[in-house]
Design a protein around this motif. Structure first.
Motif, PDB file in Angstrom:
ATOM      1  N   ASN A  73      33.002  74.026  22.663  1.00  0.00           N
ATOM      2  CA  ASN A  73      32.798  72.807  21.881  1.00  0.00           C
ATOM      3  C   ASN A  73      31.581  72.915  20.962  1.00  0.00           C
ATOM      4  OD1 ASN A  73      35.064  71.613  22.966  1.00  0.00           O
ATOM      5  ND2 ASN A  73      33.952  70.458  24.527  1.00  0.00           N
ATOM      6  N   GLU A  74      30.524  73.533  21.443  1.00  0.00           N
ATOM      7  CA  GLU A  74      29.329  73.662  20.604  1.00  0.00           C
ATOM      8  C   GLU A  74      29.570  74.582  19.419  1.00  0.00           C
ATOM      9  OE1 GLU A  74      26.227  74.957  23.168  1.00  0.00           O
ATOM     10  OE2 GLU A  74      25.833  72.947  24.021  1.00  0.00           O
ATOM     11  N   GLU A  75      30.364  75.642  19.639  1.00  0.00           N
ATOM     12  CA  GLU A  75      30.627  76.604  18.562  1.00  0.00           C
ATOM     13  C   GLU A  75      31.952  76.339  17.846  1.00  0.00           C
ATOM     14  OE1 GLU A  75      30.178  80.569  20.052  1.00  0.00           O
ATOM     15  OE2 GLU A  75      28.346  80.078  21.168  1.00  0.00           O
ATOM     16  N   ARG A  76      32.587  75.208  18.200  1.00  0.00           N
ATOM     17  CA  ARG A  76      33.846  74.782  17.575  1.00  0.00           C
ATOM     18  C   ARG A  76      34.896  75.901  17.613  1.00  0.00           C
ATOM     19  NH1 ARG A  76      33.458  69.995  15.321  1.00  0.00           N
ATOM     20  NH2 ARG A  76      35.347  70.278  14.093  1.00  0.00           N
ATOM     21  N   ILE A  77      35.077  76.454  18.790  1.00  0.00           N
ATOM     22  CA  ILE A  77      36.087  77.496  19.005  1.00  0.00           C
ATOM     23  C   ILE A  77      37.326  76.847  19.601  1.00  0.00           C
ATOM     24  CG2 ILE A  77      36.646  79.641  20.212  1.00  0.00           C
ATOM     25  CD1 ILE A  77      33.621  80.179  20.372  1.00  0.00           C
ATOM     26  N   ASP A  78      38.430  76.965  18.928  1.00  0.00           N
ATOM     27  CA  ASP A  78      39.689  76.392  19.404  1.00  0.00           C
ATOM     28  C   ASP A  78      40.289  77.333  20.448  1.00  0.00           C
ATOM     29  OD1 ASP A  78      42.071  75.180  19.881  1.00  0.00           O
ATOM     30  OD2 ASP A  78      42.806  75.250  17.815  1.00  0.00           O
ATOM     31  N   LEU A  79      40.167  76.976  21.721  1.00  0.00           N
ATOM     32  CA  LEU A  79      40.635  77.855  22.793  1.00  0.00           C
ATOM     33  C   LEU A  79      42.148  77.961  22.863  1.00  0.00           C
ATOM     34  CD1 LEU A  79      38.196  76.830  25.681  1.00  0.00           C
ATOM     35  CD2 LEU A  79      38.038  78.799  24.162  1.00  0.00           C
ATOM     36  N   SER A  80      42.850  77.010  22.262  1.00  0.00           N
ATOM     37  CA  SER A  80      44.314  77.046  22.327  1.00  0.00           C
ATOM     38  C   SER A  80      44.894  78.261  21.613  1.00  0.00           C
ATOM     39  CB  SER A  80      44.902  75.765  21.744  1.00  0.00           C
ATOM     40  OG  SER A  80      44.611  75.661  20.362  1.00  0.00           O
ATOM     41  N   GLN A  81      44.119  78.892  20.726  1.00  0.00           N
ATOM     42  CA  GLN A  81      44.614  80.085  20.019  1.00  0.00           C
ATOM     43  C   GLN A  81      44.849  81.246  20.978  1.00  0.00           C
ATOM     44  OE1 GLN A  81      41.469  82.151  17.607  1.00  0.00           O
ATOM     45  NE2 GLN A  81      40.147  80.464  18.348  1.00  0.00           N
ATOM     46  N   TYR A  82      44.164  81.227  22.130  1.00  0.00           N
ATOM     47  CA  TYR A  82      44.331  82.308  23.103  1.00  0.00           C
ATOM     48  C   TYR A  82      45.456  82.017  24.099  1.00  0.00           C
ATOM     49  CZ  TYR A  82      39.632  83.095  21.297  1.00  0.00           C
ATOM     50  OH  TYR A  82      38.549  83.279  20.462  1.00  0.00           O
ATOM     51  N   PHE A  83      46.014  80.817  24.009  1.00  0.00           N
ATOM     52  CA  PHE A  83      47.092  80.419  24.911  1.00  0.00           C
ATOM     53  C   PHE A  83      48.246  79.847  24.091  1.00  0.00           C
ATOM     54  CE2 PHE A  83      43.037  80.057  27.066  1.00  0.00           C
ATOM     55  CZ  PHE A  83      43.246  80.769  28.249  1.00  0.00           C
ATOM     56  N   PRO A  84      48.968  80.703  23.375  1.00  0.00           N
ATOM     57  CA  PRO A  84      50.027  80.211  22.478  1.00  0.00           C
ATOM     58  C   PRO A  84      51.158  79.491  23.203  1.00  0.00           C
ATOM     59  CG  PRO A  84      50.105  82.611  22.728  1.00  0.00           C
ATOM     60  CD  PRO A  84      48.834  82.167  23.340  1.00  0.00           C
ATOM     61  N   ASP A  85      51.287  79.725  24.507  1.00  0.00           N
ATOM     62  CA  ASP A  85      52.348  79.042  25.257  1.00  0.00           C
ATOM     63  C   ASP A  85      51.998  77.592  25.562  1.00  0.00           C
ATOM     64  OD1 ASP A  85      50.316  80.190  26.903  1.00  0.00           O
ATOM     65  OD2 ASP A  85      51.493  79.625  28.663  1.00  0.00           O
ATOM     66  N   MET A  86      50.738  77.234  25.388  1.00  0.00           N
ATOM     67  CA  MET A  86      50.295  75.865  25.634  1.00  0.00           C
ATOM     68  C   MET A  86      50.372  75.092  24.327  1.00  0.00           C
ATOM     69  SD  MET A  86      49.363  75.960  28.891  1.00  0.00           S
ATOM     70  CE  MET A  86      48.239  74.614  29.161  1.00  0.00           C
ATOM     71  N   ARG A  87      51.370  74.285  24.182  1.00  0.00           N
ATOM     72  CA  ARG A  87      51.606  73.575  22.923  1.00  0.00           C
ATOM     73  C   ARG A  87      50.877  72.242  22.914  1.00  0.00           C
ATOM     74  NH1 ARG A  87      58.100  74.562  21.748  1.00  0.00           N
ATOM     75  NH2 ARG A  87      57.992  76.857  21.695  1.00  0.00           N
ATOM     76  N   LEU A  88      50.001  72.079  21.940  1.00  0.00           N
ATOM     77  CA  LEU A  88      49.282  70.822  21.765  1.00  0.00           C
ATOM     78  C   LEU A  88      49.843  70.090  20.560  1.00  0.00           C
ATOM     79  CD1 LEU A  88      45.621  72.038  22.379  1.00  0.00           C
ATOM     80  CD2 LEU A  88      47.261  71.169  24.028  1.00  0.00           C
ATOM     81  N   GLU A  89      49.448  68.830  20.430  1.00  0.00           N
ATOM     82  CA  GLU A  89      49.931  68.029  19.303  1.00  0.00           C
ATOM     83  C   GLU A  89      49.520  68.684  17.979  1.00  0.00           C
ATOM     84  OE1 GLU A  89      48.364  64.146  19.832  1.00  0.00           O
ATOM     85  OE2 GLU A  89      49.044  63.977  21.895  1.00  0.00           O
TER      86      GLU A  89
END
Length: 854
Positions: A73-89
């Motif tokens: 969160n501090e470095e604004r890293i989107d962790l979802s990019q490492y988990f492509p099977d986890m679909r977010l809105e």
């Protein structure tokens, strides 16, 4: 192998695979280890290494999970990019909110689906204190009521997080203790903030023209800021908002989250009738601002002093509905709705947080495990010795039954507590009983001269109605517990409901297909069993009056003793008591502490070791009866001077089993008995229902009476589960007998009702004894080898087994007989007694007292 066997085996295999997929792993996995296995991204692994290092070097307690969350969160890293099977809105572009949605899901994946309760694995203990200034404004007469309201609200809020059976109770005059099973505050730092939020909701008017930073502050207004988002960027908006609200949250009748057409989430408010009228007046005035050529007014929604949103009001809003919009995640929307539904009137602050051990002492847990193993071996040995191959089949069926119950519980993400284990014990009892019913029916068919294949088919056909009715009545009990119960009552009800379905499946599908495969393969030519009774002809109704009088006399004595002893029969769970917190130099085992206090005649005591979160020092917390705190300290210091016990705190604690749980327990049992009466009246006729209900009430009262008459026993929280256990067992036993009476009435159209009842009792007495023996083997092993609360539950259930078997014969049947004044015509005129059975009146094969039925 025929097609009917293949599909049954296939369904069984799929069900077992489903359950195992949720049960494995049985233990929680280290979060860092689980995440390394979850993705192969070297870039993510580098982030994880940083999080591990931050966790190890942090001056304050910091989990790897929270360290990773903070870095991302501090470095604004989107962790979802490492988990492509986890679909977010797709439209959720805020990185922090994407991470806040993703990480809890990943954390949950690392944990075992079947969680242990506070009584088994421990958890955390948090003490809240009411702001003294706020409490001073509450009249003395209303303080206890306000504190009780706060306790109920905290419990409901915690339940929304999926924490099953939390312990919430008052401490002293202005403190509340909350105990949570398996919760780690290092991974759930927002949980306690959510629990203690006051949820002050205001609807306030926004100034139509003035803006902070541009215009001076108008009289009666204050500057407030809200966060808005556009194209993934957040920015602040300042508004002048009236200090005095036009409407407050007390007019909210209901709040719930709902997805919007744009893919977001909003919280819908349903107002009370009075609130709807006020809201219509406010919105009409705001909408009228546009009539003079200006812009429509805006209504600010302020929660706990923070501006959430300020929608424009273009028209009068009727119907009492409003919405709070914002960039909420689903969890945030649920929390907000839950908080609005349960607003705290008193502000709370956290003053203590401890890690606590299991509320059931470690020696009790270990002895319970040992006793369970002994009980399982004893039951398995008895079933195999008595039923030979049939016993092996029954054991396979029962093991699959337990696997299914645990697997389905895990799929619900349920928490396994002592009441839940009691539900599993009852499930095992019902499963063993169902198999005994089947085997006894097969033996009957063989005695009537049928072939082995026909006997197996006939046995299952005739036992179906019995198993169905016995399990449906138990299911009614569990449904009521789920609907009306709280805490341990609800936990027991969930386990029992699953157990009913799994028992019917395993008995009627698994046991049947295994037996058919064994006999159709030709591996066995006969069905061999031992025999307790061969064709008994006992006139049981001859003893109905003395047995009825004797048992109800004992019930009356027990009830009188219950009334005269008053609160002295209740343990700390029901009454509350004193609590002392001790520091020490040498650590004593909980069992040694409890034995020392028992020798000093302290009465019930609950020793628990706990460690303050963020600290290393362990303390001993001991709960005992009222005015026993000083005696506890004196006894320990005198018996163990080498331990160096010193008092660091004293409290007066309230009951952990609150009035609401007690009320709902009685309500659940009452409604259950009413539904059972209706169901049996529908399936059988009203006389059977009256007999079943009277027998169940008799068993509960007699068990309670015997329990209090035996010295050294007190009612504790787990005893609620034990009493519910007896209700289920008693019903099961009674339904088996009544189903046989109904059948015999059809088969013997010229026999008198007394004769029919005696024939039915003699026909099922062997099964009743076998079921009682197997169940007693399990409960006696727990009673003999178990310690603490395990021993109390086993003692209660042992009494219940004996009273349940007794009441089916000498209470339920005589009540049914008395109801119809001994006239079978009264039964036949009330209901159609004829079940649809394919009965062949073959000549009976006489049997000797040998040990083989063919």
């Amino acid at each position: 192998m025929s097609g009917k066997h293949i599909w049954k085996l296939a369904i069984t295999g799929i069900l077992v695979a489903f359950c195992l997929s949720y049960l494995i792993p049985l233990e929680d996995t280290d979060f860092a280890e689980a995440m390394r296995e979850r993705t192969e991204s070297s870039e993510f692994h580098a982030l994880l290494d940083r999080a591990v290092e931050a966790s190890e070097t942090s001056e304050t307690p910091l989990s790897v999970y929270m360290a990773l969350k903070r870095i991302a969160n501090e470095e604004r890293i989107d962790l979802s990019q490492y988990f492509p099977d986890m679909r977010l809105e797709a439209n959720l572009t805020n990185v922090q909110k994407r991470n806040n949605i993703l990480l809890p899901v990943l954390l949950e994946e690392s944990k075992s689906n079947l969680k242990r309760g506070l009584d088994i694995q421990g958890g955390i203990s948090v003490t809240f204190e009411v702001d003294p200034a706020a409490l001073a404004e509450v009249p003395q007469a209303e303080r206890n009521e306000k504190l009780a309201d706060a306790i109920n609200i905290i419990e409901r809020r915690v339940n929304s997080y999926g924490v099953t059976e939390p312990i919430v109770r008052p401490i002293g005059e202005n403190r509340i203790e909350l105990q949570l099973a398996g919760v780690n505050t290092k991974d759930n730092p927002d949980l306690l903030d959510t629990v203690k939020k006051p949820a002050r909701l205001d609807f306030r008017e926004v100034h139509p023209t003035a803006r902070p930073g541009v215009d001076p502050r108008p009289v009666g207004y204050e500057a407030m800021t809200m966060i808005q988002e556009s194209s993934g960027q957040e920015y602040e908006v300042e508004l002048y908002v009236k200090r005095i609200p036009s409407l407050t949250g007390k007019y909210v009748a209901d709040a719930f989250p709902r997805s919007t057409e744009m893919g977001g989430i909003e919280v819908i408010l349903r107002l009370t009738d009075e609130g709807a009228d006020l809201f219509a007046d406010v919105t009409r005035e705001l909408a009228a601002q546009a009539d003079g050529g200006g812009a429509p007014g805006r209504l600010a929604i302020v929660l706990d002093g923070e501006l959430q949103s300020a929608p424009t009001v273009r028209e009068e809003i009727r119907g009492g509905s409003a919405s709070i919009t914002g960039r909420y995640t689903q969890r945030e929307a649920i929390d907000l709705a839950n908080t609005l539904n349960n607003p705290l009137e008193l502000p709370l602050e956290v003053v203590e947080m401890y890690e606590v051990g299991p509320s059931m002492a470690q020696d009790s847990i270990e002895s319970g495990i040992t006793a369970s193993k002994i009980g399982v071996v004893a039951v398995a040995s008895f079933m195999i010795i008595y039923f030979f191959v049939g016993g092996l089949v029954a054991l396979v069926s029962v093991v699959l039954n337990i696997l299914i119950v645990l697997g389905v519980l895990a799929s619900f993400n349920a928490t396994l507590t002592l009441p839940g284990i009691a539900g599993i014990i009852l499930t095992v009892g019902m499963a063993v009983d169902a198999n005994i019913l089947i085997f006894e029916r097969v033996r009957e068919e063989l005695r009537n001269g049928k072939t082995l294949k026909t006997a197996v088919e006939g046995g299952f056909s005739k036992v179906f109605s019995t198993i169905f009715d016995a399990n449906v009545t138990t299911l009614l009990v569990s449904i009521v517990m789920l609907g009306f119960g709280t805490g341990p009552v609800k936990g027991f009800g969930l386990t029992l409901a699953i157990g009913v379905a799994s028992t019917m499946f395993c008995a009627l599908v698994v046991t049947r297909v295994l037996m058919e495969l064994i006999f159709e393969s030709g591996a066995l030519k006969k069905f061999t069993t031992l025999s307790i009774l061969n064709d008994p002809k006992i006139d049981f109704l001859k003893f109905r009056k003395p047995a009825f009088i004797a048992s109800w006399t004992l019930v009356i004595i027990g009830v009188v003793v219950l009334a005269t002893k008053g609160d002295s029969i209740y343990g700390i769970d029901f009454t509350g008591g004193d609590e002392v917190i001790l520091s020490f130099q040498d650590r004593l085992d909980e069992a040694e502490v409890r034995d020392t206090l028992a020798a000093a005649d302290i009465g019930e005591s609950i020793p628990l070791y706990q460690t303050q979160l963020g600290g290393a020092d362990e303390v001993l917390r001991i709960q005992a009866g009222f005015n026993k705190g000083d005696a506890v300290v004196a006894a320990l210091q005198s018996a163990h001077p080498e331990a160096g016990f010193e008092v660091v705190g004293k409290n007066e604690i309230g009951p952990s089993v609150g009035a609401e749980i007690q009320k709902n327990a009685f309500l659940s049992i009452g409604i259950s008995l009413g539904l059972i009466l209706l169901y049996i009246a529908f399936r059988f006729e009203i006389g059977y229902g009256v007999g079943a209900v009277v027998a169940t009430i008799h068993d509960i009262l007699l068990t309670l009476g015997v329990f209090v008459l035996v010295p050294g026993h007190q009612f504790t929280a787990p005893m609620v589960a034990a009493i519910l256990l007896i209700v289920g067992y008693s019903l099961n036993d009674t339904i088996v007998l009544f189903d046989r009476i109904r059948e015999e009435l059809t088969l013997r159209p010229t026999s008198k009702l007394r004769e029919v009842i005696n024939i039915a009792i003699n026909a099922v007495i062997s099964r009743s004894l076998l079921t009682s023996i197997t169940t007693l083997l399990a409960s006696l092993s727990l009673m003999i080898f178990g310690k603490g609360v395990i021993n109390d539950i086993a003692f209660t259930f042992t009494i219940g087994i004996i009273t349940g078997t007794f009441s089916s014969i000498f209470i339920a049947s005589p009540v049914f007989f008395f109801w119809h004044k001994g006239d079978r015509r009264s039964v036949e005129s009330s209901h159609d007694t004829a079940p649809e059975y394919d009965w062949q009146a073959s000549s009976k094969v006489s049997t000797s007292s040998s040990s083989t039925a063919e």
